[in-house]
Motif scaffolding. Structure first.
Motif, PDB file in Angstrom:
ATOM      1  N   VAL A  36       0.821  -1.212   0.000  1.00 47.03           N
ATOM      2  CA  VAL A  36       0.000   0.000   0.000  1.00 47.03           C
ATOM      3  C   VAL A  36       0.855   1.263   0.000  1.00 47.03           C
ATOM      4  O   VAL A  36       0.535   2.226  -0.698  1.00 47.03           O
ATOM      5  N   LEU A  39       1.874   1.795  -3.416  1.00 44.12           N
ATOM      6  CA  LEU A  39       0.707   2.184  -4.206  1.00 44.12           C
ATOM      7  C   LEU A  39       0.373   3.663  -4.004  1.00 44.12           C
ATOM      8  O   LEU A  39       0.090   4.377  -4.972  1.00 44.12           O
ATOM      9  N   LEU A  42       2.685   5.701  -5.973  1.00 45.70           N
ATOM     10  CA  LEU A  42       2.361   5.624  -7.403  1.00 45.70           C
ATOM     11  C   LEU A  42       1.155   6.479  -7.758  1.00 45.70           C
ATOM     12  O   LEU A  42       1.107   7.071  -8.840  1.00 45.70           O
TER      13      LEU A  42
END
Length: 79
Positions: A36, A39, A42
């Motif tokens: 996470v 993520l 990103l």
């Protein structure tokens, strides 16, 4: 990326060797191994967001990222 890879390696080792970590170690490993944190970085990159380092490292934002990681990590436990 390094934290994710290390978290994956630790989780795999623990599972292969039937190691049951203490709660704090499990939570820390789970935060990293679920991906996470990576993520969220990103999402910032893909969204073209420019967050100043001072704000990115602010304790409130760090806590928000940690809480988001915990919610997703705990919701996706399959063991």
């Amino acid at each position: 990326m390094a934290a994710f890879q290390l978290g994956q390696a630790v989780a795999a080792r623990d599972k292969a060797q039937s190691i049951v970590p203490d709660v704090e170690s499990y939570i820390s490993t789970r935060r990293d191994s679920c991906g996470v944190k990576m993520l969220l970085d990103l999402v910032i990159y893909a969204g073209g967001l420019s967050i100043p380092q001072q704000i990115y490292e602010h304790h409130v934002l760090r806590r928000l990222r940690q809480d988001a990681a915990d919610i997703i990590a705990w919701a996706t436990v399959r063991e």
